[in-house]
Design a protein around this motif. Structure first.
Motif, PDB file in Angstrom:
ATOM      1  N   ALA A   1     -16.347 -49.529 -73.385  1.00 21.81           N
ATOM      2  CA  ALA A   1     -16.582 -48.253 -72.694  1.00 21.81           C
ATOM      3  C   ALA A   1     -15.290 -47.755 -72.048  1.00 21.81           C
ATOM      4  O   ALA A   1     -14.969 -46.567 -72.132  1.00 21.81           O
ATOM      5  CB  ALA A   1     -17.688 -48.410 -71.652  1.00 21.81           C
ATOM      6  N   ASN A   2     -14.539 -48.657 -71.431  1.00 22.37           N
ATOM      7  CA  ASN A   2     -13.263 -48.271 -70.817  1.00 22.37           C
ATOM      8  C   ASN A   2     -12.278 -47.776 -71.879  1.00 22.37           C
ATOM      9  O   ASN A   2     -11.563 -46.806 -71.664  1.00 22.37           O
ATOM     10  CB  ASN A   2     -12.649 -49.443 -70.054  1.00 22.37           C
ATOM     11  N   ALA A   3     -12.235 -48.472 -73.018  1.00 18.39           N
ATOM     12  CA  ALA A   3     -11.308 -48.094 -74.084  1.00 18.39           C
ATOM     13  C   ALA A   3     -11.642 -46.712 -74.639  1.00 18.39           C
ATOM     14  O   ALA A   3     -10.765 -45.855 -74.780  1.00 18.39           O
ATOM     15  CB  ALA A   3     -11.336 -49.141 -75.202  1.00 18.39           C
ATOM     16  N   VAL A   4     -12.913 -46.484 -74.941  1.00 15.22           N
ATOM     17  CA  VAL A   4     -13.318 -45.189 -75.493  1.00 15.22           C
ATOM     18  C   VAL A   4     -13.106 -44.086 -74.453  1.00 15.22           C
ATOM     19  O   VAL A   4     -12.586 -43.012 -74.767  1.00 15.22           O
ATOM     20  CB  VAL A   4     -14.784 -45.217 -75.976  1.00 15.22           C
ATOM     21  N   GLY A   5     -13.462 -44.360 -73.222  1.00 13.69           N
ATOM     22  CA  GLY A   5     -13.327 -43.368 -72.168  1.00 13.69           C
ATOM     23  C   GLY A   5     -11.888 -43.016 -71.824  1.00 13.69           C
ATOM     24  O   GLY A   5     -11.629 -41.978 -71.225  1.00 13.69           O
ATOM     25  N   SER A   6     -10.946 -43.870 -72.222  1.00 14.58           N
ATOM     26  CA  SER A   6      -9.536 -43.623 -71.912  1.00 14.58           C
ATOM     27  C   SER A   6      -8.985 -42.395 -72.622  1.00 14.58           C
ATOM     28  O   SER A   6      -8.001 -41.800 -72.187  1.00 14.58           O
ATOM     29  CB  SER A   6      -8.680 -44.835 -72.295  1.00 14.58           C
ATOM     30  N   GLY A   7      -9.601 -42.038 -73.756  1.00 14.45           N
ATOM     31  CA  GLY A   7      -9.072 -40.942 -74.557  1.00 14.45           C
ATOM     32  C   GLY A   7      -7.834 -41.338 -75.343  1.00 14.45           C
ATOM     33  O   GLY A   7      -7.160 -40.485 -75.914  1.00 14.45           O
ATOM     34  N   ARG A   8      -7.530 -42.644 -75.391  1.00 13.70           N
ATOM     35  CA  ARG A   8      -6.360 -43.139 -76.124  1.00 13.70           C
ATOM     36  C   ARG A   8      -6.765 -44.198 -77.154  1.00 13.70           C
ATOM     37  O   ARG A   8      -6.000 -45.102 -77.472  1.00 13.70           O
ATOM     38  CB  ARG A   8      -5.335 -43.713 -75.148  1.00 13.70           C
ATOM     39  N   LEU A   9      -7.964 -44.047 -77.685  1.00 11.73           N
ATOM     40  CA  LEU A   9      -8.469 -44.988 -78.681  1.00 11.73           C
ATOM     41  C   LEU A   9      -7.668 -44.852 -79.978  1.00 11.73           C
ATOM     42  O   LEU A   9      -7.299 -43.746 -80.373  1.00 11.73           O
ATOM     43  CB  LEU A   9      -9.948 -44.698 -78.942  1.00 11.73           C
TER      44      LEU A   9
ATOM     45  N   LEU B   1     -19.643 -49.245 -77.293  1.00 13.88           N
ATOM     46  CA  LEU B   1     -19.511 -48.763 -75.913  1.00 13.88           C
ATOM     47  C   LEU B   1     -20.734 -49.144 -75.090  1.00 13.88           C
ATOM     48  O   LEU B   1     -20.603 -49.525 -73.930  1.00 13.88           O
ATOM     49  CB  LEU B   1     -19.319 -47.248 -75.932  1.00 13.88           C
ATOM     50  N   THR B   2     -21.930 -49.058 -75.693  1.00 17.66           N
ATOM     51  CA  THR B   2     -23.147 -49.392 -74.949  1.00 17.66           C
ATOM     52  C   THR B   2     -23.307 -50.897 -74.758  1.00 17.66           C
ATOM     53  O   THR B   2     -24.030 -51.324 -73.872  1.00 17.66           O
ATOM     54  CB  THR B   2     -24.421 -48.844 -75.634  1.00 17.66           C
ATOM     55  N   ALA B   3     -22.610 -51.684 -75.561  1.00 20.04           N
ATOM     56  CA  ALA B   3     -22.760 -53.140 -75.498  1.00 20.04           C
ATOM     57  C   ALA B   3     -21.741 -53.815 -74.594  1.00 20.04           C
ATOM     58  O   ALA B   3     -21.970 -54.942 -74.140  1.00 20.04           O
ATOM     59  CB  ALA B   3     -22.656 -53.728 -76.913  1.00 20.04           C
TER      60      ALA B   3
ATOM     61  N   VAL C   1     -21.072 -37.100 -72.241  1.00 15.74           N
ATOM     62  CA  VAL C   1     -21.755 -37.822 -73.313  1.00 15.74           C
ATOM     63  C   VAL C   1     -21.433 -39.315 -73.217  1.00 15.74           C
ATOM     64  O   VAL C   1     -22.330 -40.162 -73.299  1.00 15.74           O
ATOM     65  CB  VAL C   1     -21.355 -37.259 -74.700  1.00 15.74           C
ATOM     66  N   LEU C   2     -20.159 -39.626 -72.997  1.00 12.25           N
ATOM     67  CA  LEU C   2     -19.760 -41.030 -72.864  1.00 12.25           C
ATOM     68  C   LEU C   2     -20.320 -41.645 -71.587  1.00 12.25           C
ATOM     69  O   LEU C   2     -20.730 -42.809 -71.579  1.00 12.25           O
ATOM     70  CB  LEU C   2     -18.243 -41.161 -72.895  1.00 12.25           C
ATOM     71  N   ASP C   3     -20.349 -40.860 -70.516  1.00 11.02           N
ATOM     72  CA  ASP C   3     -20.918 -41.356 -69.254  1.00 11.02           C
ATOM     73  C   ASP C   3     -22.391 -41.723 -69.430  1.00 11.02           C
ATOM     74  O   ASP C   3     -22.844 -42.762 -68.934  1.00 11.02           O
ATOM     75  CB  ASP C   3     -20.774 -40.316 -68.145  1.00 11.02           C
TER      76      ASP C   3
END
Length: 188
Positions: free
Chosen positions: A140-148, A133-135, A66-68
């Motif tokens: 995107a890197n932060a959200v995708g890290s799983g450590r937000l 994330l889309t902007a 979904v994030l990708d």
């Protein structure tokens, strides 16, 4: 080596149940304290995420596709913006609205599967972060890290403020800055 050990512990903590975070963090710090007091202190200093950030961490871990997809959409939107392609931007804007609604529904579902529901207000925070994330590639890197740790917001002009937004920010891939993007365009 300590960064790698800390990242492994952080990944386990941020992948766990939100209600167990504090107890799990204390147990992890106690486990490493005998062999590395510095690592134990670093583990104890890992902040507990907000509920919306936790839901996004669960989405990153359980449905990274979904994030990708949102990240890909964001890249296409930024390219259309840079080329001033108004028709593409309108179409991509419609696509983003649909994808965001679906992503929020998926985040709610994943959170429920992990034992916690999220309120409408938290779902709005999740959506705002996914819009960021889309902007912005850094978001995107932060959200995708799983450590937000907290909700992100994008104004569409400036880079998303990631200060305090993610645990272990030094271990994230660097996002291109506006200057880097401009330099890349000029050299293409």
């Amino acid at each position: 080596m300590e960064d790698e050990a800390l990242a492994d512990i952080a990944d386990r903590l941020y992948a766990g149940a939100l209600d167990d975070f504090v107890a799990s963090r204390a147990a992890a710090a106690k486990e490493v304290a005998g062999r590395d007091k510095g690592l134990a202190a670093a583990v104890r200093s890992l902040p507990k995420p907000s509920v919306a950030a936790w839901a996004l961490n669960m989405l990153a871990r359980h449905r990274p596709d979904v994030l990708d997809a949102l990240g890909d959409l964001g890249a296409r939107m930024r390219a259309a913006q840079e080329s001033l392609d108004a028709p593409a931007l309108r179409e991509l804007g419609r696509e983003r609205r649909t994808m965001l609604a679906d992503a929020v529904d998926t985040a709610r579902s994943v959170a429920r599967e992990q034992g916690r529901s999220i309120s409408d207000a938290m779902a709005s925070d999740v959506e705002e972060t996914l819009r960021a994330l889309t902007a912005d590639q850094g978001a995107a890197n932060a959200v995708g890290s799983g450590r937000l740790l907290k909700v992100l917001s994008a104004d569409g002009v400036n880079d998303v403020d990631l200060d305090g937004a993610v645990a272990l920010p030094g271990l994230l891939p660097a996002a291109p800055t506006a200057r880097d993007r401009k330099s890349t365009r000029l050299n293409s």
